[in-house]
Write an enzyme that holds these catalytic residues in place. Structure first.
Site, PDB file in Angstrom:
ATOM      1  N   SER A  17      50.981   3.775  26.584  1.00 49.21           N
ATOM      2  CA  SER A  17      51.553   2.320  26.406  1.00 49.21           C
ATOM      3  C   SER A  17      52.968   2.199  26.217  1.00 49.21           C
ATOM      4  O   SER A  17      53.465   1.463  26.759  1.00 49.21           O
ATOM      5  CB  SER A  17      50.526   1.483  25.503  1.00 49.21           C
ATOM      6  OG  SER A  17      49.448   1.547  26.163  1.00 49.21           O
ATOM      7  N   LYS A  66      38.525  -2.078  19.485  1.00 52.48           N
ATOM      8  CA  LYS A  66      38.422  -3.267  20.345  1.00 52.48           C
ATOM      9  C   LYS A  66      37.523  -4.372  19.649  1.00 52.48           C
ATOM     10  O   LYS A  66      37.554  -5.478  19.847  1.00 52.48           O
ATOM     11  CB  LYS A  66      38.003  -2.765  21.469  1.00 52.48           C
ATOM     12  CG  LYS A  66      39.402  -2.174  22.348  1.00 52.48           C
ATOM     13  CD  LYS A  66      38.689  -1.807  23.713  1.00 52.48           C
ATOM     14  CE  LYS A  66      40.109  -1.046  24.418  1.00 52.48           C
ATOM     15  NZ  LYS A  66      39.872  -0.672  25.730  1.00 52.48           N
ATOM     16  N   ASP A 102      41.330  -5.583  30.473  1.00 52.25           N
ATOM     17  CA  ASP A 102      40.708  -4.168  30.981  1.00 52.25           C
ATOM     18  C   ASP A 102      40.263  -4.365  32.347  1.00 52.25           C
ATOM     19  O   ASP A 102      40.304  -3.568  33.513  1.00 52.25           O
ATOM     20  CB  ASP A 102      39.727  -3.078  30.445  1.00 52.25           C
ATOM     21  CG  ASP A 102      40.584  -2.750  28.880  1.00 52.25           C
ATOM     22  OD1 ASP A 102      41.512  -2.631  29.216  1.00 52.25           O
ATOM     23  OD2 ASP A 102      39.564  -2.678  28.026  1.00 52.25           O
ATOM     24  N   ARG A 152      22.558   7.195  30.730  1.00 52.06           N
ATOM     25  CA  ARG A 152      21.411   7.917  30.061  1.00 52.06           C
ATOM     26  C   ARG A 152      20.624   7.114  29.192  1.00 52.06           C
ATOM     27  O   ARG A 152      19.436   7.393  29.323  1.00 52.06           O
ATOM     28  CB  ARG A 152      22.244   8.892  29.093  1.00 52.06           C
ATOM     29  CG  ARG A 152      21.407   9.696  28.390  1.00 52.06           C
ATOM     30  CD  ARG A 152      22.360  10.898  27.615  1.00 52.06           C
ATOM     31  NE  ARG A 152      23.176  10.383  26.575  1.00 52.06           N
ATOM     32  CZ  ARG A 152      23.982  10.786  26.084  1.00 52.06           C
ATOM     33  NH1 ARG A 152      24.347  12.156  26.161  1.00 52.06           N
ATOM     34  NH2 ARG A 152      24.701  10.285  25.389  1.00 52.06           N
TER      35      ARG A 152
HETATM   36  P1  ATR Z   1      33.451   3.612  26.102  1.00 53.48           P
HETATM   37  O1  ATR Z   1      33.929   2.671  25.200  1.00 53.48           O
HETATM   38  O2  ATR Z   1      34.713   4.488  26.435  1.00 53.48           O
HETATM   39  O3  ATR Z   1      32.786   3.137  26.910  1.00 53.48           O
HETATM   40  P2  ATR Z   1      31.108   4.734  24.674  1.00 53.48           P
HETATM   41  O4  ATR Z   1      31.061   3.213  24.193  1.00 53.48           O
HETATM   42  O5  ATR Z   1      31.131   5.651  23.615  1.00 53.48           O
HETATM   43  O6  ATR Z   1      32.434   4.822  25.289  1.00 53.48           O
HETATM   44  O7  ATR Z   1      30.144   5.107  25.835  1.00 53.48           O
HETATM   45  C1  ATR Z   1      30.087   6.284  26.245  1.00 53.48           C
HETATM   46  C2  ATR Z   1      29.152   6.368  27.647  1.00 53.48           C
HETATM   47  O8  ATR Z   1      29.117   7.559  27.951  1.00 53.48           O
HETATM   48  C3  ATR Z   1      27.672   5.784  27.182  1.00 53.48           C
HETATM   49  O9  ATR Z   1      27.317   5.063  28.430  1.00 53.48           O
HETATM   50  C4  ATR Z   1      26.937   7.355  27.034  1.00 53.48           C
HETATM   51  O10 ATR Z   1      25.712   7.275  27.366  1.00 53.48           O
HETATM   52  P3  ATR Z   1      24.440   6.522  26.235  1.00 53.48           P
HETATM   53  O11 ATR Z   1      24.631   5.248  26.090  1.00 53.48           O
HETATM   54  O12 ATR Z   1      23.198   7.168  26.583  1.00 53.48           O
HETATM   55  O13 ATR Z   1      24.877   7.179  24.915  1.00 53.48           O
HETATM   56  C5  ATR Z   1      27.799   8.036  28.109  1.00 53.48           C
HETATM   57  N1  ATR Z   1      27.746   9.473  27.743  1.00 53.48           N
HETATM   58  C6  ATR Z   1      28.566  10.021  26.695  1.00 53.48           C
HETATM   59  N2  ATR Z   1      27.947  11.564  26.826  1.00 53.48           N
HETATM   60  C7  ATR Z   1      27.169  11.660  27.829  1.00 53.48           C
HETATM   61  C8  ATR Z   1      26.504  12.660  28.345  1.00 53.48           C
HETATM   62  N3  ATR Z   1      26.593  14.062  27.983  1.00 53.48           N
HETATM   63  N4  ATR Z   1      25.497  12.465  29.250  1.00 53.48           N
HETATM   64  C9  ATR Z   1      25.230  11.137  29.948  1.00 53.48           C
HETATM   65  N5  ATR Z   1      25.959   9.951  29.297  1.00 53.48           N
HETATM   66  C10 ATR Z   1      27.004  10.414  28.488  1.00 53.48           C
END
Ligand code: ATR
Length: 275
Positions: A17, A66, A102, A152
């Site tokens: 940024s 955030k 965003d 997931r």
């Molecule tokens: P961000 O703020 O970047 O969106 P986050 O809130 O930590 O990050 O969300 C991470 C996302 O990646 C979630 O949708 C998570 O799935 P879950 O809600 O089931 O936890 C997904 N994610 C992370 N690792 C994963 C994996 N190995 N397989 C599938 N989904 C994954």
């Protein structure tokens, strides 16, 4: 004294940024500084409070702050309230305003730079984290016909879908039950950052004209490799979204809209044209 801005996060050392806003400021002839503001995970309020008490004019906010920034603001824009998250704080006559740029950044990159339609399209989003909550309302506002959020943990996808349903058609499902007729597939699974992706069936991409990864890196991400191998015509990372959300913040702070194309070209990871 130039007006002071910064990006706050943890970690923050690798944030692009400051480079982006330096080029915006040069282009728009604004007298301002923009630095990185590190804060320990439990000290957002203290660090941001000291910044504004010392005369700071605005902050960009990144992970993991955030949601804390939404609570910290005196007032939220409608889109920030809907996202439950703030990536931009601005001092105004009515106190500290929290905005979320965003979603607008994603739509601007898709439609403005990549020539990918959002209006009337079926969009499949993989993942249901904080980033998704921020972008679904903007995609609906831009005319998306239908959004499917596949995650997931399907209950998290359902929570976001429920919150956005008054704005348009949004459905939720498990990752392994994602539909195969999406025009555009957007990846928001944060695991992509560390180089691993869950194994997904390439049939999810069979109708897709574009695949977009909301993260960016020096090299193509695992999601991008997957989409390229499946033959998707347009495959992109999220660097343009980063620059576009920054342009929205800059406009909020300075009342001027910088041109983003030259900044994306100059700073895109993997290019050597650093200004
Ligand atoms: P961000 O703020 O970047 O969106 P986050 O809130 O930590 O990050 O969300 C991470 C996302 O990646 C979630 O949708 C998570 O799935 P879950 O809600 O089931 O936890 C997904 N994610 C992370 N690792 C994963 C994996 N190995 N397989 C599938 N989904 C994954």
């Amino acid at each position: 004294m130039p007006d002071r801005y910064a990006v706050i996060g943890h970690p923050i050392e690798h944030s692009r940024s400051p480079d982006i806003h330096r080029l915006f400021a040069e282009q728009c002839e604004q007298s301002m500084t923009y630095t990185r503001l590190p804060a320990p995970p439990d000290a957002f309020e203290a660090v941001a409070g000291a910044f504004f008490a010392g005369g700071g004019r605005g902050l960009n906010v990144t992970l993991p702050f955030k949601q804390a920034a939404a609570a910290f603001a005196d007032r939220l824009t409608e889109r920030a309230a809907r996202a439950g998250a703030v990536n931009t704080l601005a001092t105004t006559d009515q106190g500290l305003v929290g905005d979320n740029t965003d979603g607008a950044g994603l739509v601007a990159d898709l439609t403005g730079h990549l020539g990918v339609a959002v209006a009337d399209q079926h969009i499949l989003i993989l993942g249901a984290g904080g980033a998704v909550r921020g972008v679904v309302p903007s995609l609906l506002a831009a005319g998306a016909a239908r959004i499917t959020i596949a995650n997931r943990s399907p209950d998290k996808a359902e929570t976001i879908a429920t919150a956005c349903r008054s704005m348009g058609q949004v459905t939720a499902c498990a990752l392994d039950a994602a539909p195969q007729d999406a025009d555009l597939v957007i990846n928001a699974i944060s695991a992509g950052l560390s180089g691993t992706m869950p194994a997904l069936d390439a049939s999810l991409l069979s109708q897709a004209v574009a695949a977009y990864d909301m993260i960016y890196a020096d090299q193509a991400t695992p999601f991008m490799h997957w989409a390229e191998q499946a033959g998707v015509a347009q495959v992109r990372d999220g660097f343009g979204m980063l620059v576009e959300q920054a342009a929205e913040s800059f406009q909020l702070w300075r009342g001027l809209r910088p041109e983003t194309g030259p900044v994306i070209a100059a700073l895109r990871p993997g290019t050597r044209a650093h200004a």
